[in-house]
Design an enzyme around this catalytic site. Sequence first.
Site, PDB file in Angstrom:
ATOM      1  N   HIS A  81       0.618  -0.728   0.231  1.00 16.16           N
ATOM      2  CA  HIS A  81      -0.470   0.150  -0.030  1.00 16.16           C
ATOM      3  C   HIS A  81       0.592   1.412   0.296  1.00 16.16           C
ATOM      4  O   HIS A  81       0.425   2.182  -0.153  1.00 16.16           O
ATOM      5  CB  HIS A  81      -0.827   0.193   1.510  1.00 16.16           C
ATOM      6  CG  HIS A  81      -0.452   0.429   2.442  1.00 16.16           C
ATOM      7  ND1 HIS A  81      -0.199  -0.607   3.742  1.00 16.16           N
ATOM      8  CD2 HIS A  81       0.095   0.667   3.520  1.00 16.16           C
ATOM      9  CE1 HIS A  81       0.591  -0.325   4.622  1.00 16.16           C
ATOM     10  NE2 HIS A  81       0.384   0.971   3.974  1.00 16.16           N
ATOM     11  N   ASP A 131      -0.187  -7.119   1.057  1.00 22.14           N
ATOM     12  CA  ASP A 131       0.538  -6.070   1.542  1.00 22.14           C
ATOM     13  C   ASP A 131       2.218  -5.957   1.381  1.00 22.14           C
ATOM     14  O   ASP A 131       2.964  -5.721   2.248  1.00 22.14           O
ATOM     15  CB  ASP A 131      -0.287  -5.797   2.865  1.00 22.14           C
ATOM     16  CG  ASP A 131      -0.258  -3.841   2.687  1.00 22.14           C
ATOM     17  OD1 ASP A 131       0.100  -3.489   1.992  1.00 22.14           O
ATOM     18  OD2 ASP A 131      -0.024  -3.330   4.359  1.00 22.14           O
ATOM     19  N   SER A 154       4.652   1.810   7.675  1.00 27.26           N
ATOM     20  CA  SER A 154       4.221   1.094   6.850  1.00 27.26           C
ATOM     21  C   SER A 154       5.559   0.196   5.972  1.00 27.26           C
ATOM     22  O   SER A 154       6.643   1.480   5.477  1.00 27.26           O
ATOM     23  CB  SER A 154       3.219   1.176   5.545  1.00 27.26           C
ATOM     24  OG  SER A 154       2.230   1.154   6.738  1.00 27.26           O
TER      25      SER A 154
END
Length: 368
Positions: free
Chosen positions: A83, A113, A191
């Site tokens: 993402h 992901d 992330s």
Amino acid sequence: MYLGISNIDGGGSKDVTITEAPGGAVPTGSVDPGSAEGPSVQEVYNQDGPGVVTVEVASREVGPGGGSGFVIDKQGHVVTNQHVVDGADSVSVAFASGAREEARVVGEDPSTDLAVLQVDAPKQTLKPLTLGDSEALGVGDPVIAIGNPLNVGISVTTGIVSGVGRPIKAPNNYTINGAVQTDAAINPGNSGGPLLDARGTVVGVNSQIFSETGGFQGVGFAVPVNTVKGVVEQLIETGRVEHGFIGVSMFQVGIGELAAYSGRDAAKLSDELGLPENGAIVSKTTRGGPADEAGLKGGEGREEDVAGLPVPIGDVITEVRGEPVSTPDDVIEVVNSLKPGDDLPLTVVTPGEEPRDVTVRLGVQPPE
């Protein structure tokens, strides 16, 4: 909530060597950071920090953004979250040394992901991290997160493993199994950064937080490194990952959980609805998909109200490969461990009928 940052200011070699921690090591939880038996948090940071990078992306649609990542080999491969780079027109990587390199996206897998980048950087700039074993983690084990939260710069936080084996939602709405839950502070920008054990080996890729405010509230999730290893290998080799698919949507809880929610025991609920006492209820099958071809039926058009919940009365999967099913996650976990073309034996109960054994041959998971 995913942890990339948006709107902030301002074909590679397949001859790769990824370092993994040797098997048979002392369990992670037996060493605490800073104890006599293991390195301090500062030592882990000094060891692994140079291998953690800031991932910077630019997109015509959403503007600049980014996240974190980490180097996995001397060929310049970097792991981050899918993402973080989704829809990016350009990607670059900033190293702890201050060096910045343009990166190309080798491959992306929204179902886990994960994404792999590659940079053409000097060997001395590339400091690969060692991949550990997420299956060795236990609740209470110490962990360390490194990343670039809120774009303030590479930072380190500590915490413990709060839970293991958590299912979390992938960007394409499939399920990622086995996620590591931690209370180590992670925020937007973390992330793609590594979650490390007390020795400094990677045990997960920080991906999501549960938050009602947008900020960290003590519940973070990392994609387990044992998932990362297989996905990264496929992305480097082929640029994509094929996942198995049986083509069913299931009611969000198992029959036992539904009975508990309604205040009835499973036997009473079974009698009332003609359902078995355990299993995952099929709410819908994909037309022409593997489960549909094997004769499974969803509960479209037939629903019963159970304590205010509309429950589809479809076929119930009670066993997968001979093991009892309690929740839909039991089915999803097995499917995620298989590949297209594999055969999956199921025991299925149509409401009001006797159990039957069926075999579903997995297809290829569609994009969404």
